[in-house]
Design an enzyme around this catalytic site. Structure first.
Site, PDB file in Angstrom:
ATOM      1  N   PHE A 165       0.956  -1.228   0.028  1.00  0.00           N
ATOM      2  CA  PHE A 165       0.111  -0.076  -0.091  1.00  0.00           C
ATOM      3  C   PHE A 165       0.710   1.351  -0.099  1.00  0.00           C
ATOM      4  O   PHE A 165       0.243   2.201  -0.246  1.00  0.00           O
ATOM      5  CB  PHE A 165      -1.046  -0.059   1.235  1.00  0.00           C
ATOM      6  N   LYS A 189      -1.131  -7.220  -9.239  1.00  0.00           N
ATOM      7  CA  LYS A 189      -1.937  -7.047  -8.286  1.00  0.00           C
ATOM      8  C   LYS A 189      -1.684  -6.292  -7.140  1.00  0.00           C
ATOM      9  O   LYS A 189      -0.804  -6.309  -6.303  1.00  0.00           O
ATOM     10  CB  LYS A 189      -1.958  -8.488  -7.387  1.00  0.00           C
ATOM     11  N   GLU A 192      -5.018  -3.573  -2.333  1.00  0.00           N
ATOM     12  CA  GLU A 192      -6.339  -3.412  -2.063  1.00  0.00           C
ATOM     13  C   GLU A 192      -6.990  -2.148  -1.480  1.00  0.00           C
ATOM     14  O   GLU A 192      -7.799  -1.464  -1.378  1.00  0.00           O
ATOM     15  CB  GLU A 192      -7.322  -4.685  -1.504  1.00  0.00           C
ATOM     16  N   SER A 242       5.456  -6.909   3.320  1.00  0.00           N
ATOM     17  CA  SER A 242       5.716  -7.262   4.721  1.00  0.00           C
ATOM     18  C   SER A 242       6.654  -8.470   4.893  1.00  0.00           C
ATOM     19  O   SER A 242       6.209  -9.541   4.008  1.00  0.00           O
ATOM     20  CB  SER A 242       4.652  -7.273   5.830  1.00  0.00           C
ATOM     21  N   CYS A 297       9.541   1.799   3.588  1.00  0.00           N
ATOM     22  CA  CYS A 297      10.386   0.575   4.023  1.00  0.00           C
ATOM     23  C   CYS A 297      11.681   1.080   4.267  1.00  0.00           C
ATOM     24  O   CYS A 297      12.432   0.565   4.837  1.00  0.00           O
ATOM     25  CB  CYS A 297      10.197  -0.325   2.823  1.00  0.00           C
ATOM     26  N   GLU A 398       8.484  -4.029  13.447  1.00  0.00           N
ATOM     27  CA  GLU A 398       8.349  -2.994  12.587  1.00  0.00           C
ATOM     28  C   GLU A 398       7.256  -2.029  12.695  1.00  0.00           C
ATOM     29  O   GLU A 398       5.895  -2.607  12.378  1.00  0.00           O
ATOM     30  CB  GLU A 398       8.302  -3.514  11.032  1.00  0.00           C
TER      31      GLU A 398
HETATM   32  P1  NAD Z   1       1.286  -6.546   3.177  1.00  0.00           P
HETATM   33  O1  NAD Z   1       2.576  -7.665   3.210  1.00  0.00           O
HETATM   34  O2  NAD Z   1       0.294  -6.590   4.298  1.00  0.00           O
HETATM   35  O3  NAD Z   1       0.595  -6.720   1.561  1.00  0.00           O
HETATM   36  C1  NAD Z   1       1.433  -6.672   0.410  1.00  0.00           C
HETATM   37  C2  NAD Z   1       0.741  -7.335  -0.551  1.00  0.00           C
HETATM   38  O4  NAD Z   1       0.544  -8.548  -0.254  1.00  0.00           O
HETATM   39  C3  NAD Z   1      -0.530  -6.556  -0.816  1.00  0.00           C
HETATM   40  O5  NAD Z   1      -0.734  -6.705  -2.308  1.00  0.00           O
HETATM   41  C4  NAD Z   1      -1.541  -7.545  -0.301  1.00  0.00           C
HETATM   42  O6  NAD Z   1      -3.005  -7.663  -0.619  1.00  0.00           O
HETATM   43  C5  NAD Z   1      -1.002  -8.772  -0.274  1.00  0.00           C
HETATM   44  N1  NAD Z   1      -1.242  -9.951   1.059  1.00  0.00           N
HETATM   45  C6  NAD Z   1      -1.647  -9.134   2.216  1.00  0.00           C
HETATM   46  N2  NAD Z   1      -1.880 -10.353   2.865  1.00  0.00           N
HETATM   47  C7  NAD Z   1      -1.710 -11.317   2.319  1.00  0.00           C
HETATM   48  C8  NAD Z   1      -1.779 -12.731   2.471  1.00  0.00           C
HETATM   49  N3  NAD Z   1      -2.146 -13.322   3.663  1.00  0.00           N
HETATM   50  N4  NAD Z   1      -1.685 -13.572   1.476  1.00  0.00           N
HETATM   51  C9  NAD Z   1      -1.530 -13.263   0.296  1.00  0.00           C
HETATM   52  N5  NAD Z   1      -1.146 -11.976   0.109  1.00  0.00           N
HETATM   53  C10 NAD Z   1      -1.228 -10.890   1.055  1.00  0.00           C
HETATM   54  O7  NAD Z   1       2.290  -5.146   3.005  1.00  0.00           O
HETATM   55  P2  NAD Z   1       1.515  -3.733   3.253  1.00  0.00           P
HETATM   56  O8  NAD Z   1       0.988  -3.350   4.584  1.00  0.00           O
HETATM   57  O9  NAD Z   1       0.650  -3.422   2.085  1.00  0.00           O
HETATM   58  O10 NAD Z   1       2.883  -2.931   2.957  1.00  0.00           O
HETATM   59  C11 NAD Z   1       3.714  -2.701   4.000  1.00  0.00           C
HETATM   60  C12 NAD Z   1       4.910  -3.345   4.166  1.00  0.00           C
HETATM   61  O11 NAD Z   1       5.747  -3.567   2.998  1.00  0.00           O
HETATM   62  C13 NAD Z   1       5.830  -2.950   5.260  1.00  0.00           C
HETATM   63  O12 NAD Z   1       6.368  -4.185   5.776  1.00  0.00           O
HETATM   64  C14 NAD Z   1       6.783  -2.302   4.397  1.00  0.00           C
HETATM   65  O13 NAD Z   1       8.313  -2.537   5.075  1.00  0.00           O
HETATM   66  C15 NAD Z   1       6.908  -3.367   3.151  1.00  0.00           C
HETATM   67  N6  NAD Z   1       7.667  -2.800   2.273  1.00  0.00           N
HETATM   68  C16 NAD Z   1       8.822  -3.268   1.853  1.00  0.00           C
HETATM   69  C17 NAD Z   1       9.620  -2.682   0.558  1.00  0.00           C
HETATM   70  C18 NAD Z   1      10.890  -3.148   0.339  1.00  0.00           C
HETATM   71  O14 NAD Z   1      11.521  -2.653  -0.730  1.00  0.00           O
HETATM   72  N7  NAD Z   1      11.406  -4.005   0.956  1.00  0.00           N
HETATM   73  C19 NAD Z   1       9.063  -1.474   0.015  1.00  0.00           C
HETATM   74  C20 NAD Z   1       7.809  -0.815   0.410  1.00  0.00           C
HETATM   75  C21 NAD Z   1       7.042  -1.665   1.375  1.00  0.00           C
END
Ligand code: NAD
Length: 513
Positions: A165, A189, A192, A242, A297, A398
């Site tokens: 997000f 994808k 959401e 994450s 991040c 985090e």
């Molecule tokens: P998230 O892991 O909750 O979601 C990321 C994606 O995975 C979304 O598209 C979501 O719909 C999907 N998703 C969520 N739960 C899922 C599940 N149980 N099964 C399958 N798919 C699932 O992350 P977020 O809250 O959207 O973003 C924040 C996180 O992203 C933080 O931890 C941040 O550090 C990380 N991030 C990392 C980087 C990097 O380059 N390392 C960059 C940006 C964000």
């Protein structure tokens, strides 16, 4: 054969107001699963739109469109693909304010930050316009007598991107620019929570002449993600999000035979040595700790104050916090917007309870901000917790919000041990005037991206982005040269053109040179 669309044909197919649907085979496709999710305006706390959640069948339709488009797109000349990538780049540049407005509306980040996100995404599209140069292989003439050897890199087929997000425009651009420039077709994808930017960008790609089916968007949750991971026609998956989900994506995707790069969460440490310029370090800590409300991040999460720098540094950070203007994106003076959802804001705020309960000292409490108390928006003021130790939840987790923590240590060695013992290894920074100490830190820090007097060392687009340890699962970093490697596979050709009548049967292995 898929035809390359003329620019400017398909931007009038606007989705119905208040609904965000999929983009499959060059047009908006209304969801049929009966499942949907709310999209909030974080500044007001109200549900602004709904987004369709894709079923397994809808993901399959997007993959089928991408698979059909692949042979023609792959065979499209490099010069034509380059021309299209230039048009994509130019359209994103022309529409940067509209994209930024969508980010502000759904993510909550203030316009200056949203425009910065688009600018960093643009850099990746600019890199992808160099694709003829990037795909140049190696050629060895006369490897053996009359024998030449050369290597080419070819696209993988249908590839998918699953994005978080916090960068709804930039992170997709980290992926799809290189992916499609290399000749792959793409299924995105997006998160959401803030899905509109992805559809706006899909429309721009169509306008730029990206053929139908080359770029597709399916919205949704775990159902859509699992459908991507299980689909036999998807060759590779890029993920950013994450750590627990990154690990799941990597394990499931690779078990299903896919190439996977899965970037996870972070806990970035900024070490401040006693000789550092206090004002510069405090400015950097505040900018990198609270920018985008800490939802980056590469945000600084923990300041590691070495020796007697701690007291003046904490004072200097504290003095700056009341000047950080919190507010909605509609306020031109606002520097820090709301968090993405109420649930996330409340989780972030909970560290202001658990921190002192576990022995830390709250220096600034963002819950005292009037917008936290009075607004329905998901606000939290800039917060600072001092005297944090590694066993506390506010150090271990985090937080991903505007809560900066300070750990006090006596020596440089203790500071480096904190960085290296941490399970995450995304970015880290050191602030010092001592070149030798900085060089030693660069040498021994266990993180993928290191800043020296730079708090958020996000690499420019012609390097690659990636962390170590629990911040990345997979072998290749994202975008830049490693992105090109990820989205292509090598083929080595050995050839000779002997004159007729010069061959003979030889069952042995070549013995002479
Ligand atoms: P998230 O892991 O909750 O979601 C990321 C994606 O995975 C979304 O598209 C979501 O719909 C999907 N998703 C969520 N739960 C899922 C599940 N149980 N099964 C399958 N798919 C699932 O992350 P977020 O809250 O959207 O973003 C924040 C996180 O992203 C933080 O931890 C941040 O550090 C990380 N991030 C990392 C980087 C990097 O380059 N390392 C960059 C940006 C964000």
């Amino acid at each position: 054969m898929t035809q390359i669309a003329e620019p400017g044909t398909s931007r009038d197919e606007a989705p119905p107001a208040g609904r965000i649907s999929h983009w499959i085979n060059g047009r908006i496709v209304a969801g049929t699963s009966g499942r949907e999710g709310p999209v909030y305006n974080p500044a007001t706390g109200t549900v602004a739109k709904h987004v369709d959640f894709a079923s397994v069948e809808e993901v399959a339709a997007a993959v089928a469109a991408a698979k059909t488009a692949f042979p023609t797109w792959r065979a499209t000349s490099l010069s034509k693909r380059t021309e299209i990538m230039f048009r994509v780049r130019n359209l994103v540049e022309q529409h940067r304010k509209e994209i930024a407005a969508l980010l502000t509306a759904e993510h909550g980040k203030v316009p200056s930050d949203a425009l910065g996100e688009v600018a960093r995404g643009l850099e990746n599209l600019e890199f992808a316009t160099g694709i003829p140069n990037l795909l140049k292989g190696g050629f060895t003439e006369q490897a053996s007598t009359g024998v030449d050897v050369f290597q080419i890199r070819q696209p993988l087929g249908v590839v998918a991107g699953i994005t978080p997000f916090n960068f709804p425009a930039m992170v997709p651009m980290w992926m799809f620019g290189n992916a499609i420039a290399c000749g792959n077709t793409f299924v995105l994808k997006p998160s959401e929570k803030d899905p509109s930017a992805s559809i706006f960008i899909a429309e721009l790609l169509a306008e730029a002449g990206v053929p139908a089916g080359v770029f597709n968007v399916v919205h949704g949750d775990k159902v859509a993600v699992d459908a991507i991971l299980d689909h036999p026609d998807i060759a590779a998956v890029s993920f950013v999000g994450s750590t627990p989900i990154a690990r799941y994506i990597y394990e499931t995707g690779t078990r299903n035979g896919k190439r996977v790069q899965a970037l996870g969460g972070a806990k970035n440490h900024m070490i401040v040595l006693p000789d550092a310029d206090i004002d510069m370090a405090a400015d950097a800590a505040v900018s990198a700790g609270y920018g985008s409300s800490g939802e980056r991040c590469m945000a600084v999460a923990t300041v590691v104050a070495v020796g007697d720098v701690a007291d003046p540094l904490v004072d200097a950070i504290r003095e700056r916090l009341p000047k950080v203007k919190v507010g909605p994106g509609s306020d031109p003076e606002a520097e820090m917007g709301p968090l993405v959802t109420k649930q996330h804001r409340d989780k972030v705020a909970s560290y202001l309870e658990s921190g002192p309960a576990q022995g830390a000292r709250v220096v600034a409490d963002g819950r005292e901000h009037p917008l936290y108390r009075e607004s329905e928006g998901f606000y939290l003021g800039a917060s600072l917790i001092d005297n944090v130790t590694p066993d506390m939840d506010c150090y271990r987790d985090e937080i991903f919000g505007p809560v900066l923590t300070v750990v006090r240590v006596k020596t440089y060695d203790e500071a480096v041990a904190l960085v290296n013992d941490n399970p995450y290894g995304n970015g880290t920074a050191i602030f010092t005037r001592d070149g030798g100490a900085a060089r030693q830190f660069q040498f021994e820090a266990q993180a993928g991206m290191v800043g020296i007097n730079v708090p958020i060392p996000v690499p420019v687009a012609y390097y690659s982005f990636g962390g170590w340890k629990a911040s990345l699962f997979g072998d290749l970093h994202m975008y830049g040269p490693e992105g090109i490697q990820f989205y292509t596979r090598a083929k080595v050709v050995t050839q000779r053109w002997p004159d007729p009548g010069t061959s003979k049967v030889d069952l042995g292995f070549p013995r002479t040179r």
